[in-house]
Enzyme design. Structure first.
Site, PDB file in Angstrom:
ATOM      1  N   ASP A   1     -17.133 -12.165  40.077  1.00 44.45           N
ATOM      2  CA  ASP A   1     -17.689 -11.822  38.773  1.00 44.45           C
ATOM      3  C   ASP A   1     -17.495 -10.331  38.461  1.00 44.45           C
ATOM      4  O   ASP A   1     -18.012  -9.468  39.184  1.00 44.45           O
ATOM      5  CB  ASP A   1     -19.190 -12.188  38.834  1.00 44.45           C
ATOM      6  CG  ASP A   1     -19.853 -12.176  37.490  1.00 44.45           C
ATOM      7  OD1 ASP A   1     -19.239 -11.707  36.524  1.00 44.45           O
ATOM      8  OD2 ASP A   1     -21.011 -12.628  37.419  1.00 44.45           O
TER       9      ASP A   1
ATOM     10  N   GLY B   1     -13.501 -14.346  30.060  1.00 40.48           N
ATOM     11  CA  GLY B   1     -12.386 -14.712  29.194  1.00 40.48           C
ATOM     12  C   GLY B   1     -11.671 -13.521  28.582  1.00 40.48           C
ATOM     13  O   GLY B   1     -10.813 -13.677  27.710  1.00 40.48           O
TER      14      GLY B   1
ATOM     15  N   ASP C   1     -21.906 -15.867  29.123  1.00 40.12           N
ATOM     16  CA  ASP C   1     -22.751 -16.877  29.776  1.00 40.12           C
ATOM     17  C   ASP C   1     -23.276 -17.946  28.815  1.00 40.12           C
ATOM     18  O   ASP C   1     -23.764 -17.618  27.728  1.00 40.12           O
ATOM     19  CB  ASP C   1     -23.967 -16.204  30.415  1.00 40.12           C
ATOM     20  CG  ASP C   1     -23.573 -15.357  31.612  1.00 40.12           C
ATOM     21  OD1 ASP C   1     -22.376 -15.143  31.822  1.00 40.12           O
ATOM     22  OD2 ASP C   1     -24.491 -14.906  32.319  1.00 40.12           O
TER      23      ASP C   1
HETATM   24  C1  GLA Z   1     -22.917 -13.175  35.256  1.00 37.21           C
HETATM   25  C2  GLA Z   1     -22.211 -14.516  35.300  1.00 37.21           C
HETATM   26  C3  GLA Z   1     -23.246 -15.612  35.499  1.00 37.21           C
HETATM   27  C4  GLA Z   1     -24.010 -15.351  36.791  1.00 37.21           C
HETATM   28  C5  GLA Z   1     -24.637 -13.971  36.758  1.00 37.21           C
HETATM   29  C6  GLA Z   1     -25.254 -13.594  38.082  1.00 37.21           C
HETATM   30  O1  GLA Z   1     -23.727 -13.069  34.146  1.00 37.21           O
HETATM   31  O2  GLA Z   1     -21.477 -14.719  34.125  1.00 37.21           O
HETATM   32  O3  GLA Z   1     -22.626 -16.876  35.537  1.00 37.21           O
HETATM   33  O4  GLA Z   1     -23.132 -15.462  37.866  1.00 37.21           O
HETATM   34  O5  GLA Z   1     -23.690 -12.974  36.432  1.00 37.21           O
HETATM   35  O6  GLA Z   1     -25.769 -12.308  38.095  1.00 37.21           O
END
Ligand code: GLA
Length: 541
Positions: free
Chosen positions: A303, A344, A365
């Site tokens: 991430d 993305g 998200d």
């Molecule tokens: C980001 C990701 C989420 C999750 C959080 C965890 O926002 O996009 O899917 O993994 O981090 O902190």
């Protein structure tokens, strides 16, 4: 004598001033659920009482102006924003029993740019979503500001923070060898949507048991994925990543999950910190990949988050940062599915497979609302179908089915659309406590078969008329899966025309939610579809 009195008074004043001075470093635990995050507050209180310094924790905040009045400390600070901008935040604190009780301002400050209800297509490069701001998903564990108790670890005037190094630029990477995994879109479960920082060893074991008991495993859901907040506050003396007290023995946990015929997933970041502020893999990529392999990890979600603070936000650099971990996983000696999470940005579809990504997020998200799910699913996916195929999938984010924010009909739409999109199916609900209607949606085998159809083709929108949309996915057997979606507020009759789908003649149809053959139809198929609902059919070859 006068002189002596003056000296005594002055000394007393100095002593009092010193006793009250906040100058020094204060440290303590920055999470309510585990010992995986440390907060350090460095304060410098001048002779005029003004306080400056910084807060190191989930982010690095500079205190520009602070004061203490009637025992109440106020610290005005600047926090690095998501687009290279700066957010103003205010900390408050009191001293009690020699401890600094610090009230942490809310993270995210609402929906920042690049997030929106469901991520924004035009988000600035490298924009991390304000995950912590999602209702009920604050990694701090609560919905509002939280108080952390910090002990004084020094009374010395803190050194200023070193200047921020220049952003790292990397050249576009050479292709990383494909790992040959995820031939169909990965299926499993992930802890974040429902549990955020409350995930633990115990919960993962219970979830693995529930995979088996509920029938999820036998329906094809295999990956049990731990998201953010498993990491320890510090690496060990050799730089190895550690776990926090919620995960006493990751290898033993992996053994347990494997013993149930399931696989275990984990989460990290190419940056120094994860989105929730835990330890990331920056400059430890090879080492972390080897650690995951030694634990028996089968899936990594990687991430971007704080990587935007160390890397320049160009496509070449981002691809290279992801390629680093792609290579590291390849060298790890274990088959590990590689899930890219960078919302993305920067045309990830163009290079995601090249860095050996098996899936990549396409948006910010998801949240458990109709607005979020439908915006992500219907509006932000068209055009990406060319990037999906065997071993590399567009990821419109994890499922919210069963989390309570949408109706049963809306969850059917969620499942139908994700399957037409050949999306990874990662349940995000509590499998230990699934209502039968939720289980029926997640485990509808006919719908799962559409998602898993191999070789995988991502479905596309073939017609749109206001709130009515028709989506079609070509299937390996020459048939089509077709969804007639009603995004409107009232029930309506929707027609799917053969000419839009690209088929001709008389075709047999089957309703995949009613599990009924519908007989043969020519030219078109019409259905009365409830508000926010779907009619999902298979048109035979
Ligand atoms: C980001 C990701 C989420 C999750 C959080 C965890 O926002 O996009 O899917 O993994 O981090 O902190």
């Amino acid at each position: 004598m006068k002189w002596l009195t003056f000296c005594a008074a002055a000394l007393a004043c100095l002593a009092a001033a010193h006793a009250q001075s906040l100058t020094g470093r204060w440290a303590g635990n920055g999470s309510t659920t585990d010992n995986g995050m440390e907060i350090v507050v460095a304060l410098n209180q001048g002779a005029d009482g003004r306080i400056t310094g910084y807060v190191l924790g989930r982010s690095q905040d500079t205190i520009t102006d602070g004061k203490i009045e009637d025992g109440k400390i106020t610290l005005e600070a600047e926090r690095p924003g998501r687009n290279g901008d700066t957010q103003k935040v205010t900390y408050t604190a009191v001293i009690e029993d020699g401890k600094l009780k610090l009230t942490m301002p809310m993270f995210g400050g609402g929906r920042g740019p690049g997030r929106g209800p469901a991520g924004t297509p035009g988000a600035a490069p490298g924009t991390p979503p304000a995950a912590a701001a999602a209702p009920g998903r604050s990694p701090g564990g609560g919905r509002g500001p939280q108080v952390f108790e910090l002990a004084r670890v020094s009374t010395e005037v803190p050194k200023p923070l070193p200047p921020k190094p220049a952003a790292v630029s990397l050249s576009f990477p050479a292709p990383v060898k494909s790992n040959g995994l995820a031939k169909t879109p990965p299926m499993g479960w992930n802890s974040w949507n429902k549990f955020s920082n409350r995930v633990s060893d115990q919960m993962v074991r219970e979830m693995a048991d529930a995979f088996v008991k509920s029938g999820m495993r036998d329906a094809g859901y295999i990956y049990v994925n731990i998201d953010d907040t498993w990491e320890g506050a510090h690496r060990d003396a050799h730089g190895n990543i550690t776990t926090n007290n919620k995960f006493p023995d990751m290898k033993a946990l992996a053994d347990y999950v494997h013993s149930k015929g399931l696989k275990l997933g984990i989460y990290s970041s190419p940056g120094p910190k994860t989105c929730a502020g835990y330890e990331g893999s920056y400059q430890h990529e090879e080492q972390d990949a080897k650690t995951y392999a030694s634990w028996g990890i089968d899936y990594l979600k990687y991430d971007w988050c704080s990587a935007s603070q160390v890397y320049d936000n160009t496509q070449a650099t981002m691809a290279a940062a992801y390629a680093k971990m792609g290579e590291a996983l390849e060298h790890s000696g274990r088959n590990i599915v590689y899930s890219l999470c960078q919302y993305g940005n920067l045309d990830v579809g163009e290079w995601g497979a090249r860095v050996s990504g098996n899936l990549w997020r396409t948006t910010g998200d998801i949240r458990d609302t109709w607005a979020s799910m439908s915006h992500i699913g219907f509006d932000l996916q068209p055009g990406r179908e060319k990037y999906a195929g065997t071993g590399h999938w567009n990821d419109p984010d994890m499922l919210e089915i069963g989390n309570g924010g949408m109706t049963e009909i809306e969850y059917q739409t969620h499942m139908s659309l994700w399957s037409l999109l050949a999306a990874p199916l990662l349940a995000g609900n509590d499998l230990r406590d699934m209502k039968p209607e939720v289980a029926a949606i997640l485990m509808n085998k006919e719908v799962i078969a559409i998602d898993q159809d191999s070789p995988g083709k991502q479905g596309v929108r073939v017609a749109k008329d206001g709130d009515q949309e028709v989506w079609a996915k070509p299937l390996a057997d020459g048939g089509y899966a077709v969804g007639l979606f009603n995004r409107g507020d009232a029930a309506s009759k929707i027609t799917a025309k053969w000419s839009d789908i690209g088929v001709t003649g008389t075709r047999k149809l089957r309703d995949l939610w009613k599990h009924q053959d519908l007989g043969s139809m020519s030219d078109s198929f019409s259905a009365e579809v409830p508000s926010h609902g779907v009619a999902l059919v298979k048109i035979a070859k």
